[in-house]
Scaffold this motif. Structure first.
Motif, PDB file in Angstrom:
ATOM      1  N   PHE A 146       0.814  -1.208   0.000  1.00  0.00           N
ATOM      2  CA  PHE A 146       0.000   0.000   0.000  1.00  0.00           C
ATOM      3  C   PHE A 146       0.852   1.265   0.000  1.00  0.00           C
ATOM      4  CE2 PHE A 146      -3.282  -2.970   1.213  1.00  0.00           C
ATOM      5  CZ  PHE A 146      -4.436  -2.433   0.674  1.00  0.00           C
ATOM      6  N   ASN A 147       2.181   1.112   0.075  1.00  0.00           N
ATOM      7  CA  ASN A 147       3.072   2.280   0.111  1.00  0.00           C
ATOM      8  C   ASN A 147       2.576   3.312   1.113  1.00  0.00           C
ATOM      9  OD1 ASN A 147       5.278   1.930  -1.882  1.00  0.00           O
ATOM     10  ND2 ASN A 147       3.577   1.619  -3.309  1.00  0.00           N
ATOM     11  N   ALA A 148       2.161   2.847   2.287  1.00  0.00           N
ATOM     12  CA  ALA A 148       1.536   3.708   3.290  1.00  0.00           C
ATOM     13  C   ALA A 148       2.059   3.376   4.675  1.00  0.00           C
ATOM     14  CB  ALA A 148       0.017   3.531   3.256  1.00  0.00           C
ATOM     15  N   ARG A 149       2.132   4.403   5.507  1.00  0.00           N
ATOM     16  CA  ARG A 149       2.479   4.221   6.915  1.00  0.00           C
ATOM     17  C   ARG A 149       1.275   4.651   7.751  1.00  0.00           C
ATOM     18  NH1 ARG A 149       8.248   7.440   6.899  1.00  0.00           N
ATOM     19  NH2 ARG A 149       8.986   6.692   4.869  1.00  0.00           N
ATOM     20  N   VAL A 150       0.843   3.796   8.671  1.00  0.00           N
ATOM     21  CA  VAL A 150      -0.414   4.054   9.386  1.00  0.00           C
ATOM     22  C   VAL A 150      -0.239   4.432  10.847  1.00  0.00           C
ATOM     23  CG1 VAL A 150      -1.746   2.583   7.840  1.00  0.00           C
ATOM     24  CG2 VAL A 150      -0.728   1.599   9.913  1.00  0.00           C
ATOM     25  N   SER A 151       0.968   4.501  11.348  1.00  0.00           N
ATOM     26  CA  SER A 151       1.275   4.962  12.705  1.00  0.00           C
ATOM     27  C   SER A 151       0.879   3.948  13.772  1.00  0.00           C
ATOM     28  CB  SER A 151       0.610   6.321  12.990  1.00  0.00           C
ATOM     29  OG  SER A 151      -0.737   6.168  13.384  1.00  0.00           O
ATOM     30  N   GLN A 152       0.758   4.446  15.016  1.00  0.00           N
ATOM     31  CA  GLN A 152       0.475   3.601  16.176  1.00  0.00           C
ATOM     32  C   GLN A 152      -0.729   4.090  16.960  1.00  0.00           C
ATOM     33  OE1 GLN A 152       4.379   2.703  18.271  1.00  0.00           O
ATOM     34  NE2 GLN A 152       5.099   4.279  16.859  1.00  0.00           N
ATOM     35  N   ASP A 153      -1.514   5.019  16.388  1.00  0.00           N
ATOM     36  CA  ASP A 153      -2.612   5.655  17.117  1.00  0.00           C
ATOM     37  C   ASP A 153      -3.884   4.809  17.021  1.00  0.00           C
ATOM     38  OD1 ASP A 153      -4.252   7.331  18.462  1.00  0.00           O
ATOM     39  OD2 ASP A 153      -3.983   9.060  17.151  1.00  0.00           O
ATOM     40  N   ALA A 154      -3.914   3.724  17.793  1.00  0.00           N
ATOM     41  CA  ALA A 154      -5.053   2.811  17.740  1.00  0.00           C
ATOM     42  C   ALA A 154      -6.331   3.461  18.260  1.00  0.00           C
ATOM     43  CB  ALA A 154      -4.737   1.549  18.545  1.00  0.00           C
ATOM     44  N   ASP A 155      -6.214   4.399  19.205  1.00  0.00           N
ATOM     45  CA  ASP A 155      -7.410   5.028  19.768  1.00  0.00           C
ATOM     46  C   ASP A 155      -8.137   5.882  18.734  1.00  0.00           C
ATOM     47  OD1 ASP A 155      -7.031   3.902  22.279  1.00  0.00           O
ATOM     48  OD2 ASP A 155      -5.695   5.520  22.914  1.00  0.00           O
ATOM     49  N   THR A 200       8.051  -5.106   9.846  1.00  0.00           N
ATOM     50  CA  THR A 200       8.494  -4.161   8.823  1.00  0.00           C
ATOM     51  C   THR A 200       8.965  -4.883   7.561  1.00  0.00           C
ATOM     52  OG1 THR A 200      10.685  -4.118   9.845  1.00  0.00           O
ATOM     53  CG2 THR A 200       9.127  -2.412  10.501  1.00  0.00           C
ATOM     54  N   THR A 201       8.767  -4.217   6.402  1.00  0.00           N
ATOM     55  CA  THR A 201       9.037  -4.880   5.125  1.00  0.00           C
ATOM     56  C   THR A 201       9.860  -4.041   4.147  1.00  0.00           C
ATOM     57  OG1 THR A 201       6.890  -4.061   4.322  1.00  0.00           O
ATOM     58  CG2 THR A 201       6.945  -6.309   5.200  1.00  0.00           C
ATOM     59  N   TRP A 202      10.098  -2.776   4.470  1.00  0.00           N
ATOM     60  CA  TRP A 202      10.803  -1.912   3.513  1.00  0.00           C
ATOM     61  C   TRP A 202      11.753  -0.979   4.254  1.00  0.00           C
ATOM     62  CZ3 TRP A 202      10.357   3.566   2.685  1.00  0.00           C
ATOM     63  CH2 TRP A 202      11.018   4.027   1.520  1.00  0.00           C
ATOM     64  N   HIS A 209      16.038   3.299   7.856  1.00  0.00           N
ATOM     65  CA  HIS A 209      15.044   2.857   8.827  1.00  0.00           C
ATOM     66  C   HIS A 209      14.052   1.911   8.150  1.00  0.00           C
ATOM     67  CE1 HIS A 209      15.735   6.721  11.393  1.00  0.00           C
ATOM     68  NE2 HIS A 209      16.632   5.785  11.623  1.00  0.00           N
ATOM     69  N   TRP A 210      13.623   0.918   8.894  1.00  0.00           N
ATOM     70  CA  TRP A 210      12.653  -0.035   8.357  1.00  0.00           C
ATOM     71  C   TRP A 210      11.231   0.445   8.633  1.00  0.00           C
ATOM     72  CZ3 TRP A 210      13.388  -4.399   5.452  1.00  0.00           C
ATOM     73  CH2 TRP A 210      14.717  -4.801   5.269  1.00  0.00           C
ATOM     74  N   HIS A 211      10.330   0.215   7.657  1.00  0.00           N
ATOM     75  CA  HIS A 211       8.950   0.679   7.757  1.00  0.00           C
ATOM     76  C   HIS A 211       7.972  -0.435   7.400  1.00  0.00           C
ATOM     77  CE1 HIS A 211      10.183   4.887   8.190  1.00  0.00           C
ATOM     78  NE2 HIS A 211      11.073   4.650   7.240  1.00  0.00           N
ATOM     79  N   LEU A 212       6.768  -0.286   7.932  1.00  0.00           N
ATOM     80  CA  LEU A 212       5.661  -1.187   7.607  1.00  0.00           C
ATOM     81  C   LEU A 212       4.813  -0.524   6.532  1.00  0.00           C
ATOM     82  CD1 LEU A 212       3.759  -3.599   8.105  1.00  0.00           C
ATOM     83  CD2 LEU A 212       2.802  -2.348  10.053  1.00  0.00           C
ATOM     84  N   ILE A 213       4.861  -1.059   5.300  1.00  0.00           N
ATOM     85  CA  ILE A 213       4.073  -0.486   4.196  1.00  0.00           C
ATOM     86  C   ILE A 213       3.253  -1.558   3.473  1.00  0.00           C
ATOM     87  CG2 ILE A 213       5.693   1.409   3.831  1.00  0.00           C
ATOM     88  CD1 ILE A 213       6.698  -0.084   1.334  1.00  0.00           C
ATOM     89  N   ASP A 214       3.471  -2.831   3.808  1.00  0.00           N
ATOM     90  CA  ASP A 214       2.731  -3.939   3.198  1.00  0.00           C
ATOM     91  C   ASP A 214       1.748  -4.474   4.232  1.00  0.00           C
ATOM     92  OD1 ASP A 214       4.359  -4.428   0.585  1.00  0.00           O
ATOM     93  OD2 ASP A 214       5.862  -4.299   2.171  1.00  0.00           O
TER      94      ASP A 214
END
Length: 235
Positions: A146-155, A200-202, A209-214
Motif C-alpha cells: 500500500f506504500n503507506a504508513r499508518v502509525s500507532q494511534d489505535a485510539d 516491517t518490510t521496507w 530505517h525499516w517501515h511497515l508499508i505492506d
C-alpha cells in the motif's frame, strides 16, 4: 545473445519467487507486485510446481507495474475461471472454502507517496468499487504493497488496527485508514505484539530505517479467522 545479468527479467524473477515459495511450502502467494507482464494471463513454473496469474497494463502502455498471484499448480487447476484482473494495480481471486463458503482475495499495489493525487484517487475509487461488489457472505482478504504508513494511534482509528503499529502516519496512510474505517476493514499486521523485524518490510534508502508499508486487511467480522500475521525474514 543473453544479458550477463538477467535476474531482473520478469520471467527470471518469477522463477526465483516460485522456488522460494516451494522452499517455504506456501500454497497461495497473494500479493505479488511489480510483476511487469503485459495484459492478463498465466504462466506455469513446472520445476517448482506453481502457476503465476497476473494482471498488467496493455502491451502498448509498457509493463512497469502489474499485480498477481502465485498458486500451487494442483490448486490453481481448479481456480482458473475464478480470477479477475481489474487493472495493473488490483486483481481478485474467488476461492472456494468448506461448507459452501467462499473467500475473495485481492492482490493490490497502491501508488507511491510521490504519485499524483489523481492516480491515488483512481486506485482507491477502483478498490472501493471492487470491494463493494464482493458478495457480502464472502470472507475478504486484501493483501499488498500500500506504500503507506499508518502509525500507532489505535485510539483514533478504533477497530481498524491494534496497538502494535509502527512509526508515524503519512498521507498515503490516511487514505488507507479512511477506506478501512469506511468499509470496516482491520489491519491484521498491527494486532499481535512481536518484534519490529517481524512486521516491517521496507527499508528507506537514505535513513536506513525499516517501515511497515505492506498490509493484510480483513473485514472486522473475520478477525477471528486470522491466527497470525508476520514477516518471514528468511525470504
Amino acid at each position: 545473445m543473453h544479458d550477463k545479468d538477467d535476474s531482473n527479467r520478469p520471467e527470471r524473477r518469477s522463477s526465483l519467487i516460485a522456488l522460494e515459495l516451494s522452499r517455504l511450502d506456501i500454497d497461495i502467494a497473494a500479493a505479488l507486485s511489480e510483476v511487469r507482464f503485459s495484459g492478463e494471463g498465466s504462466l506455469q513454473k513446472h520445476g517448482a510446481g506453481y502457476t503465476l496469474f497476473w494482471s498488467g497494463r496493455p502491451a502498448t502502455e509498457g509493463n512497469h507495474s502489474g499485480v498477481g498471484f502465485m498458486i500451487k499448480t494442483f490448486i490453481a487447476s481448479t481456480l482458473e475461471s475464478l480470477r479477475t484482473g481489474h487493472s495493473d494495480r488490483i486483481m481478485s481471486l474467488h476461492l472456494p472454502l468448506k461448507n459452501k463458503e467462499y473467500a475473495t482475495i485481492l492482490s493490490v499495489y497502491a501508488p507511491t507517496l510521490q504519485a499524483k493525487s489523481e492516480e491515488k484517487d483512481i486506485f482507491y475509487s477502483e478498490l472501493r468499487h471492487v470491494l463493494r461488489r464482493t458478495p457480502p457472505a464472502d470472507k475478504m482478504l486484501i493483501l499488498g504493497d500500500f506504500n503507506a504508513r499508518v502509525s500507532q494511534d489505535a485510539d483514533a482509528w478504533r477497530g481498524v488496527f491494534g496497538r502494535h503499529g509502527v512509526g508515524n502516519c503519512n498521507d498515503n496512510g490516511r487514505l488507507l485508514l479512511e477506506i478501512c474505517m469506511e468499509l470496516q476493514l482491520a489491519i491484521t499486521n498491527t494486532i499481535s505484539q512481536q518484534k519490529d523485524k517481524l512486521k516491517t518490510t521496507w527499508m528507506h534508502p537514505r535513513s536506513r530505517h525499516w517501515h511497515l508499508i505492506d498490509y493484510i486487511l480483513v473485514h472486522q467480522r473475520d478477525l477471528r479467522d486470522v491466527l497470525h500475521t508476520r514477516v518471514m525474514p528468511s525470504a
